[in-house]
Motif scaffolding. Sequence first.
Motif, PDB file in Angstrom:
ATOM      1  N   ALA A  40      -6.887 137.101 102.454  1.00 16.54           N
ATOM      2  CA  ALA A  40      -7.335 135.928 101.701  1.00 16.54           C
ATOM      3  C   ALA A  40      -6.826 135.935 100.271  1.00 16.54           C
ATOM      4  O   ALA A  40      -6.670 134.878  99.667  1.00 16.54           O
ATOM      5  CB  ALA A  40      -8.873 135.871 101.686  1.00 16.54           C
ATOM      6  N   VAL A  41      -6.554 137.124  99.724  1.00 15.23           N
ATOM      7  CA  VAL A  41      -6.111 137.270  98.335  1.00 15.23           C
ATOM      8  C   VAL A  41      -4.788 138.034  98.328  1.00 15.23           C
ATOM      9  O   VAL A  41      -4.745 139.214  98.683  1.00 15.23           O
ATOM     10  CB  VAL A  41      -7.150 138.027  97.483  1.00 15.23           C
ATOM     11  CG1 VAL A  41      -6.658 138.155  96.040  1.00 15.23           C
ATOM     12  CG2 VAL A  41      -8.502 137.324  97.526  1.00 15.23           C
ATOM     13  N   GLY A  42      -3.711 137.379  97.918  1.00 17.44           N
ATOM     14  CA  GLY A  42      -2.434 138.066  97.781  1.00 17.44           C
ATOM     15  C   GLY A  42      -2.488 139.056  96.638  1.00 17.44           C
ATOM     16  O   GLY A  42      -3.041 138.767  95.573  1.00 17.44           O
ATOM     17  N   GLN A  43      -1.933 140.254  96.853  1.00 22.82           N
ATOM     18  CA  GLN A  43      -2.063 141.337  95.883  1.00 22.82           C
ATOM     19  C   GLN A  43      -0.696 141.904  95.514  1.00 22.82           C
ATOM     20  O   GLN A  43       0.184 141.995  96.374  1.00 22.82           O
ATOM     21  CB  GLN A  43      -2.946 142.438  96.471  1.00 22.82           C
ATOM     22  CG  GLN A  43      -4.337 141.933  96.827  1.00 22.82           C
ATOM     23  CD  GLN A  43      -5.135 142.956  97.609  1.00 22.82           C
ATOM     24  OE1 GLN A  43      -5.260 144.108  97.201  1.00 22.82           O
ATOM     25  NE2 GLN A  43      -5.675 142.532  98.738  1.00 22.82           N
ATOM     26  N   PRO A  44      -0.502 142.300  94.260  1.00 22.13           N
ATOM     27  CA  PRO A  44       0.777 142.876  93.849  1.00 22.13           C
ATOM     28  C   PRO A  44       1.171 144.055  94.728  1.00 22.13           C
ATOM     29  O   PRO A  44       0.326 144.876  95.095  1.00 22.13           O
ATOM     30  CB  PRO A  44       0.516 143.334  92.402  1.00 22.13           C
ATOM     31  CG  PRO A  44      -0.639 142.511  91.933  1.00 22.13           C
ATOM     32  CD  PRO A  44      -1.480 142.276  93.152  1.00 22.13           C
ATOM     33  N   PHE A  45       2.441 144.126  95.071  1.00 23.39           N
ATOM     34  CA  PHE A  45       3.015 145.218  95.852  1.00 23.39           C
ATOM     35  C   PHE A  45       2.453 145.315  97.264  1.00 23.39           C
ATOM     36  O   PHE A  45       2.671 146.303  97.955  1.00 23.39           O
ATOM     37  CB  PHE A  45       2.874 146.553  95.114  1.00 23.39           C
ATOM     38  CG  PHE A  45       3.632 146.573  93.819  1.00 23.39           C
ATOM     39  CD1 PHE A  45       5.007 146.741  93.809  1.00 23.39           C
ATOM     40  CD2 PHE A  45       2.973 146.375  92.613  1.00 23.39           C
ATOM     41  CE1 PHE A  45       5.714 146.731  92.614  1.00 23.39           C
ATOM     42  CE2 PHE A  45       3.677 146.361  91.414  1.00 23.39           C
ATOM     43  CZ  PHE A  45       5.052 146.541  91.413  1.00 23.39           C
ATOM     44  N   ALA A  55       1.462 139.217 106.306  1.00 21.72           N
ATOM     45  CA  ALA A  55       1.101 139.323 107.717  1.00 21.72           C
ATOM     46  C   ALA A  55      -0.381 139.053 107.935  1.00 21.72           C
ATOM     47  O   ALA A  55      -0.779 138.422 108.925  1.00 21.72           O
ATOM     48  CB  ALA A  55       1.467 140.711 108.236  1.00 21.72           C
ATOM     49  N   LYS A  56      -1.221 139.517 107.005  1.00 17.57           N
ATOM     50  CA  LYS A  56      -2.660 139.295 107.144  1.00 17.57           C
ATOM     51  C   LYS A  56      -3.033 137.828 106.913  1.00 17.57           C
ATOM     52  O   LYS A  56      -3.915 137.287 107.588  1.00 17.57           O
ATOM     53  CB  LYS A  56      -3.431 140.208 106.187  1.00 17.57           C
ATOM     54  CG  LYS A  56      -3.360 141.687 106.542  1.00 17.57           C
ATOM     55  CD  LYS A  56      -4.025 141.981 107.873  1.00 17.57           C
ATOM     56  CE  LYS A  56      -4.137 143.469 108.124  1.00 17.57           C
ATOM     57  NZ  LYS A  56      -4.804 143.790 109.403  1.00 17.57           N
ATOM     58  N   PHE A  57      -2.365 137.187 105.945  1.00 22.54           N
ATOM     59  CA  PHE A  57      -2.565 135.740 105.782  1.00 22.54           C
ATOM     60  C   PHE A  57      -2.206 135.028 107.080  1.00 22.54           C
ATOM     61  O   PHE A  57      -2.897 134.100 107.524  1.00 22.54           O
ATOM     62  CB  PHE A  57      -1.669 135.218 104.655  1.00 22.54           C
ATOM     63  CG  PHE A  57      -2.306 135.149 103.299  1.00 22.54           C
ATOM     64  CD1 PHE A  57      -2.405 133.944 102.625  1.00 22.54           C
ATOM     65  CD2 PHE A  57      -2.793 136.286 102.670  1.00 22.54           C
ATOM     66  CE1 PHE A  57      -2.972 133.864 101.363  1.00 22.54           C
ATOM     67  CE2 PHE A  57      -3.351 136.225 101.409  1.00 22.54           C
ATOM     68  CZ  PHE A  57      -3.454 135.012 100.745  1.00 22.54           C
ATOM     69  N   ALA A  58      -1.092 135.431 107.684  1.00 15.39           N
ATOM     70  CA  ALA A  58      -0.625 134.777 108.909  1.00 15.39           C
ATOM     71  C   ALA A  58      -1.634 134.923 110.038  1.00 15.39           C
ATOM     72  O   ALA A  58      -1.924 133.955 110.754  1.00 15.39           O
ATOM     73  CB  ALA A  58       0.723 135.364 109.328  1.00 15.39           C
ATOM     74  N   VAL A  59      -2.187 136.123 110.209  1.00 12.31           N
ATOM     75  CA  VAL A  59      -3.106 136.313 111.325  1.00 12.31           C
ATOM     76  C   VAL A  59      -4.420 135.576 111.087  1.00 12.31           C
ATOM     77  O   VAL A  59      -5.044 135.079 112.031  1.00 12.31           O
ATOM     78  CB  VAL A  59      -3.325 137.817 111.610  1.00 12.31           C
ATOM     79  CG1 VAL A  59      -4.340 138.444 110.682  1.00 12.31           C
ATOM     80  CG2 VAL A  59      -3.711 138.043 113.060  1.00 12.31           C
ATOM     81  N   GLU A  60      -4.842 135.459 109.832  1.00 11.34           N
ATOM     82  CA  GLU A  60      -6.043 134.659 109.558  1.00 11.34           C
ATOM     83  C   GLU A  60      -5.792 133.183 109.868  1.00 11.34           C
ATOM     84  O   GLU A  60      -6.644 132.497 110.438  1.00 11.34           O
ATOM     85  CB  GLU A  60      -6.499 134.842 108.111  1.00 11.34           C
ATOM     86  CG  GLU A  60      -7.070 136.217 107.834  1.00 11.34           C
ATOM     87  CD  GLU A  60      -8.085 136.244 106.703  1.00 11.34           C
ATOM     88  OE1 GLU A  60      -8.335 135.184 106.089  1.00 11.34           O
ATOM     89  OE2 GLU A  60      -8.642 137.335 106.436  1.00 11.34           O
ATOM     90  N   GLY A  61      -4.614 132.695 109.518  1.00 11.94           N
ATOM     91  CA  GLY A  61      -4.278 131.316 109.846  1.00 11.94           C
ATOM     92  C   GLY A  61      -4.204 131.084 111.341  1.00 11.94           C
ATOM     93  O   GLY A  61      -4.656 130.045 111.856  1.00 11.94           O
ATOM     94  N   LEU A  62      -3.645 132.049 112.048  1.00  8.42           N
ATOM     95  CA  LEU A  62      -3.573 131.963 113.504  1.00  8.42           C
ATOM     96  C   LEU A  62      -4.964 131.852 114.114  1.00  8.42           C
ATOM     97  O   LEU A  62      -5.240 130.970 114.944  1.00  8.42           O
ATOM     98  CB  LEU A  62      -2.852 133.201 114.052  1.00  8.42           C
ATOM     99  CG  LEU A  62      -2.840 133.378 115.563  1.00  8.42           C
ATOM    100  CD1 LEU A  62      -1.943 132.342 116.221  1.00  8.42           C
ATOM    101  CD2 LEU A  62      -2.389 134.790 115.925  1.00  8.42           C
TER     102      LEU A  62
END
Length: 272
Positions: A137-142, A149-156
Amino acid sequence: MSIAIVTGTSSGIGLHTAVGLARAGFDVIATVRDVARADALREAADAAQVHLDIRALDVTDAAGAQALVEGAGAVDVLVNNAGRGAVGTLEQLTDDDLQAQLDTNYLSVARLTRLVLPGMRARRRGRIVTVTSVGGAVGQPFADAYCGAKFAVEGLMQSLAPVVAPFGIEVAIVEPAAVASSFVESVDRSDAGPYAEQLQAYLDRTAAAFAAAQLPEDAARTVVEAATTAEPRFRWQTSDAAVRFVGLSLADLDGSRVLGATSQWVRGTSGA
């Protein structure tokens, strides 16, 4: 007896989820990449006086995933827990780095979920729980590749949920924050090059976060609840820290709250 499949059970959240579901009365198929490294899982099951059906599965192996599901029987619950981290910013990440994250954290989840859906749909019941991360849910540096990939699976999963709900299938995601486990030890790292100072600042901040990490058995209780509750919902966090962190993004309509917070993690260096 109801059947549950849990992936990534050799340690951490997956181990305690498998034991927790067995305690709740499920016939649990607990998968690990190498059954020779499942001693901690076996010991936990013995201590809890429950039985686990421990099977080998590399979740990125399509044929292996199909064979597992076909041999499992009528699966009532799938817990997609297996995952792998990566530290590196985009300029240093190769296509192979990106693909490895997608293979483990996204495509394998999609594949296993697709495999159990026909049976669940035919029986008009089932629950699919995917352990993502606050990094979903929150993009993080590095954490570019990992969060992507985690954003993608949550959207899926969010897209799938309303489509399968009329067939009695519930879909949920569980978002842990820092959890004390061997996950950190398995993180892939890349050479930071010109971003080395920023990376060190990020790693220092991350080390502090993991020093106060949630215990995996505590996080697993939320996963078990998501898999068994009579009042299902789509999104779960495993701790107050996770609630606060995910809230940065879910209420951040213009993106300024997240970037304002994460920019502090790498500030004060020559590259900032």
